[in-house]
Write a protein that holds these residues in place. Sequence first.
Motif, PDB file in Angstrom:
ATOM      1  N   UNK A  82      -3.569   5.996   5.080  1.00  0.00           N
ATOM      2  CA  UNK A  82      -3.692   4.548   4.898  1.00  0.00           C
ATOM      3  C   UNK A  82      -2.575   4.046   3.985  1.00  0.00           C
ATOM      4  N   UNK A  83      -1.695   3.229   4.558  1.00  0.00           N
ATOM      5  CA  UNK A  83      -0.598   2.670   3.768  1.00  0.00           C
ATOM      6  C   UNK A  83      -0.233   1.300   4.304  1.00  0.00           C
ATOM      7  N   UNK A  84      -0.029   0.361   3.378  1.00  0.00           N
ATOM      8  CA  UNK A  84       0.389  -0.992   3.726  1.00  0.00           C
ATOM      9  C   UNK A  84       1.650  -1.351   2.953  1.00  0.00           C
ATOM     10  N   UNK A  85       2.424  -2.252   3.530  1.00  0.00           N
ATOM     11  CA  UNK A  85       3.563  -2.793   2.787  1.00  0.00           C
ATOM     12  C   UNK A  85       3.046  -3.393   1.478  1.00  0.00           C
ATOM     13  N   UNK A  86       3.812  -3.257   0.389  1.00  0.00           N
ATOM     14  CA  UNK A  86       3.334  -3.741  -0.919  1.00  0.00           C
ATOM     15  C   UNK A  86       2.825  -5.176  -0.908  1.00  0.00           C
ATOM     16  N   UNK A  87       3.466  -6.075  -0.175  1.00  0.00           N
ATOM     17  CA  UNK A  87       3.047  -7.474  -0.189  1.00  0.00           C
ATOM     18  C   UNK A  87       1.753  -7.736   0.533  1.00  0.00           C
ATOM     19  N   UNK A  88       1.203  -6.758   1.245  1.00  0.00           N
ATOM     20  CA  UNK A  88      -0.013  -6.956   2.026  1.00  0.00           C
ATOM     21  C   UNK A  88      -1.252  -6.363   1.368  1.00  0.00           C
ATOM     22  N   UNK A  89      -1.108  -5.724   0.210  1.00  0.00           N
ATOM     23  CA  UNK A  89      -2.217  -4.959  -0.354  1.00  0.00           C
ATOM     24  C   UNK A  89      -3.331  -5.828  -0.924  1.00  0.00           C
ATOM     25  N   UNK A  90      -3.048  -7.088  -1.219  1.00  0.00           N
ATOM     26  CA  UNK A  90      -4.062  -7.930  -1.842  1.00  0.00           C
ATOM     27  C   UNK A  90      -4.589  -9.013  -0.911  1.00  0.00           C
ATOM     28  N   UNK A  91      -4.293  -8.924   0.384  1.00  0.00           N
ATOM     29  CA  UNK A  91      -4.616 -10.018   1.301  1.00  0.00           C
ATOM     30  C   UNK A  91      -5.829  -9.753   2.182  1.00  0.00           C
ATOM     31  N   UNK A  92      -6.527  -8.652   1.952  1.00  0.00           N
ATOM     32  CA  UNK A  92      -7.633  -8.283   2.826  1.00  0.00           C
ATOM     33  C   UNK A  92      -7.198  -7.440   4.001  1.00  0.00           C
ATOM     34  N   UNK A  93      -5.874  -7.268   4.131  1.00  0.00           N
ATOM     35  CA  UNK A  93      -5.355  -6.460   5.230  1.00  0.00           C
ATOM     36  C   UNK A  93      -5.766  -5.006   5.075  1.00  0.00           C
ATOM     37  N   UNK A  94      -5.827  -4.540   3.830  1.00  0.00           N
ATOM     38  CA  UNK A  94      -6.202  -3.146   3.595  1.00  0.00           C
ATOM     39  C   UNK A  94      -7.610  -2.845   4.077  1.00  0.00           C
ATOM     40  N   UNK A  95      -8.526  -3.757   3.812  1.00  0.00           N
ATOM     41  CA  UNK A  95      -9.909  -3.557   4.247  1.00  0.00           C
ATOM     42  C   UNK A  95     -10.011  -3.565   5.766  1.00  0.00           C
ATOM     43  N   UNK A  96      -9.272  -4.466   6.419  1.00  0.00           N
ATOM     44  CA  UNK A  96      -9.273  -4.502   7.885  1.00  0.00           C
ATOM     45  C   UNK A  96      -8.781  -3.174   8.447  1.00  0.00           C
ATOM     46  N   UNK A  97      -7.656  -2.685   7.921  1.00  0.00           N
ATOM     47  CA  UNK A  97      -7.073  -1.453   8.431  1.00  0.00           C
ATOM     48  C   UNK A  97      -7.969  -0.254   8.135  1.00  0.00           C
ATOM     49  N   UNK A  98      -8.478  -0.185   6.911  1.00  0.00           N
ATOM     50  CA  UNK A  98      -9.329   0.955   6.532  1.00  0.00           C
ATOM     51  C   UNK A  98     -10.613   0.982   7.356  1.00  0.00           C
ATOM     52  N   UNK A  99     -11.277  -0.155   7.487  1.00  0.00           N
ATOM     53  CA  UNK A  99     -12.559  -0.181   8.183  1.00  0.00           C
ATOM     54  C   UNK A  99     -12.409  -0.028   9.691  1.00  0.00           C
ATOM     55  N   UNK A 100     -11.235  -0.377  10.220  1.00  0.00           N
ATOM     56  CA  UNK A 100     -11.023  -0.202  11.655  1.00  0.00           C
ATOM     57  C   UNK A 100     -11.122   1.275  12.045  1.00  0.00           C
ATOM     58  N   UNK A 101     -10.811   2.183  11.104  1.00  0.00           N
ATOM     59  CA  UNK A 101     -10.944   3.620  11.398  1.00  0.00           C
ATOM     60  C   UNK A 101     -12.388   3.984  11.696  1.00  0.00           C
ATOM     61  N   UNK A 102     -13.321   3.356  10.997  1.00  0.00           N
ATOM     62  CA  UNK A 102     -14.741   3.660  11.212  1.00  0.00           C
ATOM     63  C   UNK A 102     -15.239   3.048  12.518  1.00  0.00           C
ATOM     64  N   UNK A 103     -14.684   1.890  12.892  1.00  0.00           N
ATOM     65  CA  UNK A 103     -15.035   1.316  14.193  1.00  0.00           C
ATOM     66  C   UNK A 103     -14.502   2.197  15.315  1.00  0.00           C
TER      67      UNK A 103
END
Length: 338
Positions: A125-146
């Motif tokens: 799990x890795x995001x560009x630095x500017x995207x880490x606080x925008x909720x993008x991390x949760x979308x990407x992380x939780x998509x793995x469980x879906x």
Amino acid sequence: MLVVRPAGPADIDALMELAFLSGRGFTSLPEDRGTLSERLALSAESFAGQVEPRDAWYVLMLENDETGRVEGVAGVKGGVGVKRPHFSFRVVTLAQYSSATATRFDHKALVLVNECSDCSEVGSLFLRPGKRQSGAGALLARSRYLLIGADRARFCDTIMAELRGWFDEADVSPFWEGIASKFFRLPFEEADRMITSTDGQFILDLAPRHPIYMELVEKAAREAIGSVHRHGVPALRMLEQEGFQQSGLVDIFDGGPTMTCRRDAIRTITGTRRATLNIADDSDGDQDMQDRLISTDSIAQFRAVRAPVRVEGAEAFVSSATAALLRVDAGAVVQVSA
């Protein structure tokens, strides 16, 4: 809008860029074009169902649908330790007692183990630095469980996640310097490269065979055992929110913790329902829309977004724009999570 989609060979340049941005110690994203190209090829085969479930490695890309830029990456491995052992250190307690001196005390020690052969793994799990606080991390992380929830039988009963260990302000791993390097006698970068680009035989050849008593280890290395890299703290929190707990296993190179959770106890999976998709572009029902995680229910055509959804019984109403992002039509079955 951000969408999570399967990765394929055409994503090699974007994945290489993310690998360079990820920095030192992010073992699952080596700065090696050949290794990453092989992974993307395996990912395409995995999504197409052309490999055995335990051999599969699904790579997911977080893409800005408007610009086409890849903003992050994550992965799910069907099985760990399939073709080679997956080594870790287990933190154990060794009790000692002497009746002659009436003395009892406990020793903490590290023991080399291979305990993860019955696990699937979420990671990378890795995001560009500017995207880490925008909720993008949760979308990407939780998509793995879906993705896992779309076909649970393809995955093991236990899901694991390895987190990058602690590095100091000089980007040095105290665990490596104080413990691991004493056995491997390699530069960290070389060992890091070999873990993903070789068969791992060097670990079996060089790793310690006997317990390492932590009282004999320098303080900085001892304190790094089970500690998370500063950039990994948000990932740790998200794992804990899903129900993951520390397993007592740590990485043999940087001392980062291994988290585990039963597949069917992961909160995103237990909180997800299947529903029939309907299109609702009229504004009358907008007030009833709530932002939810929504995905296809197929691994082969997997896509996930966070978008306004209205759930009514066994039906999920979304805009035509959301349906287009998911590449589904009305009547399709989707997964919807809070």
